[in-house]
Scaffold this active site. Sequence first.
Site, PDB file in Angstrom:
ATOM      1  N   TYR A 159       0.806  -1.202  -0.012  1.00  0.00           N
ATOM      2  CA  TYR A 159      -0.124  -0.008   0.101  1.00  0.00           C
ATOM      3  C   TYR A 159       0.955   1.530   0.023  1.00  0.00           C
ATOM      4  O   TYR A 159       0.645   2.153  -0.625  1.00  0.00           O
ATOM      5  CB  TYR A 159      -0.984  -0.123   1.267  1.00  0.00           C
ATOM      6  CG  TYR A 159      -1.945   1.087   1.108  1.00  0.00           C
ATOM      7  CD1 TYR A 159      -2.903   0.955   0.284  1.00  0.00           C
ATOM      8  CD2 TYR A 159      -1.817   2.137   2.095  1.00  0.00           C
ATOM      9  CE1 TYR A 159      -3.964   2.044   0.151  1.00  0.00           C
ATOM     10  CE2 TYR A 159      -2.844   3.290   2.150  1.00  0.00           C
ATOM     11  CZ  TYR A 159      -3.755   2.987   1.155  1.00  0.00           C
ATOM     12  OH  TYR A 159      -4.822   3.811   1.252  1.00  0.00           O
ATOM     13  N   LYS A 163       0.977   3.808  -3.382  1.00  0.00           N
ATOM     14  CA  LYS A 163       0.481   5.204  -3.075  1.00  0.00           C
ATOM     15  C   LYS A 163       1.639   6.189  -3.120  1.00  0.00           C
ATOM     16  O   LYS A 163       1.312   7.335  -3.619  1.00  0.00           O
ATOM     17  CB  LYS A 163      -0.118   5.086  -1.838  1.00  0.00           C
ATOM     18  CG  LYS A 163      -1.586   4.598  -1.684  1.00  0.00           C
ATOM     19  CD  LYS A 163      -2.665   5.105  -2.628  1.00  0.00           C
ATOM     20  CE  LYS A 163      -3.965   4.462  -2.409  1.00  0.00           C
ATOM     21  NZ  LYS A 163      -4.964   4.908  -3.432  1.00  0.00           N
TER      22      LYS A 163
END
Length: 252
Positions: A159, A163
């Site tokens: 993640y 991102k």
Amino acid sequence: MDNKRFENQVAVISGGAEGLGKAVALRLASEGARIVLFDVNEKKLTATVRVLESRGIAVLGRCVDIADEQAVKSGYKAAEEKFGKIDVVINSAGIVGPTSTSILDYTLADFDRVYQVNLRGAFLIAKYGLQAMAVKGYGRMLLIASIAGKEGNPFMAGYSATKAGVIGLVKGLGKEFAEKGITVNGLAPAVIKTAMNEDTAPEQLAYMTSKIPMGRLGTVAEVAAMAAFIVSPENSFSTGFVYDISGGRATY
């Protein structure tokens, strides 16, 4: 405030069936936008389309896996066929992937799955959205990133990395289209109270919340309000920037 900032505009929102995407769709629609929703969850997408239709909102729902190039292209084509143009694109689709998991235990399959949605998907939504907006020489694009992409959340390698990739995409595309009437910006939320966090381990959620000076989770309404400004015509001299909505957590 002008409550019709998006009158006669068409907004495409990925991940629009629930959570942040749904909240943003409702906010833009309340200000006059016609709405196109992309989502991989057909059941929830159908339900959200019905909600918007019940309020008299012009809406199109398309079942789209944003990691699938052909599906993205077909979704945009359907949007243009129905509404004739695209003015706003917001990429809200994303997944968290494993939490409370050391990279030593993080499987390649899990990393690839998070990458497919969060970064490859953002690339595809951006590529074909910009292609559509460039025809008319106007557009507002918003890619939802995360505070994890700015600061890194431990035990969330996939993640955090993907991102961070979205942030890089925003910065590069903002410069690339700066003279073409199109802005490309990002938004980096801290933890927002959505269904996306329902599967996050309690200790991971507690850790992330403890980092927020305001001491609480953000709300989808707060995100929708900021997103609406970012993609509005009045936000005309800001591009390649990643806005903060983190309750004071962001350090840059």
